[in-house]
Scaffold this active site. Structure first.
Site, PDB file in Angstrom:
ATOM      1  N   GLU A 147       0.828  -1.209   0.000  1.00 54.82           N
ATOM      2  CA  GLU A 147       0.000   0.000   0.000  1.00 54.82           C
ATOM      3  C   GLU A 147       0.861   1.257   0.000  1.00 54.82           C
ATOM      4  O   GLU A 147       2.064   1.198   0.265  1.00 54.82           O
ATOM      5  CB  GLU A 147      -0.932   0.004   1.215  1.00 54.82           C
ATOM      6  CG  GLU A 147      -0.191   0.021   2.536  1.00 54.82           C
ATOM      7  CD  GLU A 147      -1.011   0.623   3.662  1.00 54.82           C
ATOM      8  OE1 GLU A 147      -1.228   1.846   3.628  1.00 54.82           O
ATOM      9  OE2 GLU A 147      -1.404  -0.111   4.585  1.00 54.82           O
ATOM     10  N   LYS A 167      -6.080  10.509   0.847  1.00 50.17           N
ATOM     11  CA  LYS A 167      -6.123   9.151   1.394  1.00 50.17           C
ATOM     12  C   LYS A 167      -7.303   8.445   0.728  1.00 50.17           C
ATOM     13  O   LYS A 167      -8.449   8.841   0.916  1.00 50.17           O
ATOM     14  CB  LYS A 167      -6.293   9.222   2.911  1.00 50.17           C
ATOM     15  CG  LYS A 167      -6.180   7.888   3.615  1.00 50.17           C
ATOM     16  CD  LYS A 167      -6.286   8.105   5.122  1.00 50.17           C
ATOM     17  CE  LYS A 167      -6.307   6.779   5.859  1.00 50.17           C
ATOM     18  NZ  LYS A 167      -6.520   6.969   7.307  1.00 50.17           N
ATOM     19  N   VAL A 186      -5.744   0.149   2.968  1.00 48.27           N
ATOM     20  CA  VAL A 186      -5.866  -1.311   2.851  1.00 48.27           C
ATOM     21  C   VAL A 186      -6.995  -1.659   1.887  1.00 48.27           C
ATOM     22  O   VAL A 186      -6.821  -2.460   0.958  1.00 48.27           O
ATOM     23  CB  VAL A 186      -6.092  -1.961   4.235  1.00 48.27           C
ATOM     24  CG1 VAL A 186      -6.514  -3.423   4.092  1.00 48.27           C
ATOM     25  CG2 VAL A 186      -4.825  -1.856   5.088  1.00 48.27           C
ATOM     26  N   ASP A 243     -18.301   4.222  13.555  1.00 49.65           N
ATOM     27  CA  ASP A 243     -17.003   4.399  12.882  1.00 49.65           C
ATOM     28  C   ASP A 243     -16.348   3.033  12.699  1.00 49.65           C
ATOM     29  O   ASP A 243     -15.723   2.487  13.607  1.00 49.65           O
ATOM     30  CB  ASP A 243     -16.120   5.333  13.715  1.00 49.65           C
ATOM     31  CG  ASP A 243     -14.892   5.802  12.946  1.00 49.65           C
ATOM     32  OD1 ASP A 243     -14.673   5.293  11.833  1.00 49.65           O
ATOM     33  OD2 ASP A 243     -14.155   6.656  13.453  1.00 49.65           O
ATOM     34  N   SER A 299     -14.014   0.814   9.850  1.00 52.47           N
ATOM     35  CA  SER A 299     -13.163   0.936   8.661  1.00 52.47           C
ATOM     36  C   SER A 299     -13.740   0.174   7.473  1.00 52.47           C
ATOM     37  O   SER A 299     -14.253  -0.945   7.615  1.00 52.47           O
ATOM     38  CB  SER A 299     -11.763   0.411   8.977  1.00 52.47           C
ATOM     39  OG  SER A 299     -10.996   0.321   7.799  1.00 52.47           O
ATOM     40  N   ALA A 300     -13.592   0.775   6.297  1.00 54.99           N
ATOM     41  CA  ALA A 300     -13.995   0.105   5.052  1.00 54.99           C
ATOM     42  C   ALA A 300     -13.132  -1.123   4.764  1.00 54.99           C
ATOM     43  O   ALA A 300     -13.507  -1.969   3.946  1.00 54.99           O
ATOM     44  CB  ALA A 300     -13.894   1.089   3.883  1.00 54.99           C
ATOM     45  N   ASP A 301     -11.985  -1.242   5.449  1.00 57.90           N
ATOM     46  CA  ASP A 301     -11.119  -2.410   5.269  1.00 57.90           C
ATOM     47  C   ASP A 301     -11.890  -3.705   5.525  1.00 57.90           C
ATOM     48  O   ASP A 301     -11.693  -4.712   4.833  1.00 57.90           O
ATOM     49  CB  ASP A 301      -9.927  -2.367   6.235  1.00 57.90           C
ATOM     50  CG  ASP A 301      -8.986  -1.201   5.999  1.00 57.90           C
ATOM     51  OD1 ASP A 301      -9.195  -0.452   5.020  1.00 57.90           O
ATOM     52  OD2 ASP A 301      -8.050  -1.028   6.802  1.00 57.90           O
ATOM     53  N   LYS A 330      -4.890  -2.625  14.118  1.00 54.80           N
ATOM     54  CA  LYS A 330      -4.204  -1.545  14.828  1.00 54.80           C
ATOM     55  C   LYS A 330      -4.732  -1.489  16.265  1.00 54.80           C
ATOM     56  O   LYS A 330      -5.942  -1.538  16.494  1.00 54.80           O
ATOM     57  CB  LYS A 330      -4.427  -0.212  14.114  1.00 54.80           C
ATOM     58  CG  LYS A 330      -3.799  -0.185  12.722  1.00 54.80           C
ATOM     59  CD  LYS A 330      -3.921   1.188  12.083  1.00 54.80           C
ATOM     60  CE  LYS A 330      -3.247   1.216  10.721  1.00 54.80           C
ATOM     61  NZ  LYS A 330      -4.114   0.788   9.626  1.00 54.80           N
TER      62      LYS A 330
END
Length: 302
Positions: free
Chosen positions: A25, A86, A106, A138, A140-142, A159
């Site tokens: 990435e 981003k 990601v 909230d 993540s789209a990951d 993380k």
């Protein structure tokens, strides 16, 4: 679609000769580390992939194209540019249409790797469910990308600024396997373990490669998390990092920081509070992931 994809000479040659390729990435370059450390680390990670028998393909958005593999000049330019966007799934079309520089997260790297038929991707840590997400939503789209895109993500777990338990619950709901590489416990980025167990353990690159092959042969859509612990000599004490993360979270809330701005703020604040040790750990774990990711790519293509 092909007009949006541009391959480096090295990646083109690898595709022609059937060499294994590892996606990397670019958010870690533009948003994860300061210049020139970011470019130096990116070059070192690429070389580690080569040294372990695979070809690196760092992915970024440049001048309306998805670059699959960056030249040395592009890597330098990208790492030294200000205001790089981003890019996640929702941003790809707009950034390509407006020819802006975009660093792939990601999720976006998985999409681009899939378009280029690259199945193995090395990163630092995946995004996930943020702490307090039951109120903020909230997430993540990951995680959604892992549910639908056929790319394996070699990482040091989620993380540690995230709610790891809820992240695992989300992945379970979406049918995404979480495999511990040489471990029964999920690594937590800066530390080699957390209080959470992985779904499966694999002790060799071949075991991971065989699992991925069977998964996709059966048309079981989606990726897999291959969680590779940070080496113990590079890890940060769990109690110490947990306290620092709590402090950083309070500051983020106080400053009204939300959405995609949370992760870069948190990583920056953690770096400040650990006096740079977190950045050293981040670099060490990415390099360690590159070794294992390249070995898995070699096994997958054998």
């Amino acid at each position: 679609m092909k007009k949006y994809l541009s391959y480096s000479v090295e990646v083109q040659e690898a595709m022609k000769t059937g060499k294994p390729i590892v996606a990397l990435e670019s958010t870690i370059i533009s948003h994860g580390m300061p210049y020139p450390q970011n470019v130096k680390t990116a070059r070192e990670v690429e070389q580690i992939v080569r040294d372990n028998g695979a070809v690196p393909a760092t992915i970024a958005l440049i001048n309306g194209q998805i670059k699959v593999g960056l030249s040395d000049e592009e890597l330098e330019m990208f790492g030294n540019s200000q205001g790089v966007a981003k890019a996640s799934r929702r941003d790809l079309a707009y950034l390509l249409a407006t020819k802006q520089l975009g660093a792939t997260t990601v999720a976006a790297t998985m999409i681009c790797a899939d378009l280029a038929n690259i199945r193995i991707f090395v990163t630092g840590g995946i995004g996930g469910v943020h702490r307090g997400a039951e109120m903020t939503m909230d997430i993540s789209a990951d995680l959604e990308e892992l549910a639908q895109t056929n790319v394996a993500v070699i990482c040091a777990g989620a993380k540690s600024i995230l709610d790891i338990g809820l992240t695992l619950e989300y992945l379970e709901t979406k049918g995404v396997p979480v495999v511990g590489y040489g471990t029964d416990m999920l690594p937590a980025f800066y530390t080699p373990e957390s209080e959470f167990a992985v779904n499966f353990r694999a002790d060799t690159p071949q075991t991971v490669a065989d699992m991925l092959r069977v998964k996709w042969d059966l048309h079981l859509k989606g990726g897999a998390v291959i969680a590779n612990p940070i080496p113990s000599e590079d890890a940060i004490n769990k109690e110490s990092i947990d306290k620092i993360i709590q402090q950083a979270l309070l500051e983020a809330e106080k400053n009204g920081i939300k959405g995609k701005d949370v992760t870069p703020f948190m990583l920056g604040k953690v770096k400040e509070l650990t006096e740079g040790r977190s950045l050293d750990a981040n670099i060490a774990l990415v390099k360690n992931n590159a070794v294992i990711g390249a070995q898995i790519a070699v096994a997958f293509h054998s």
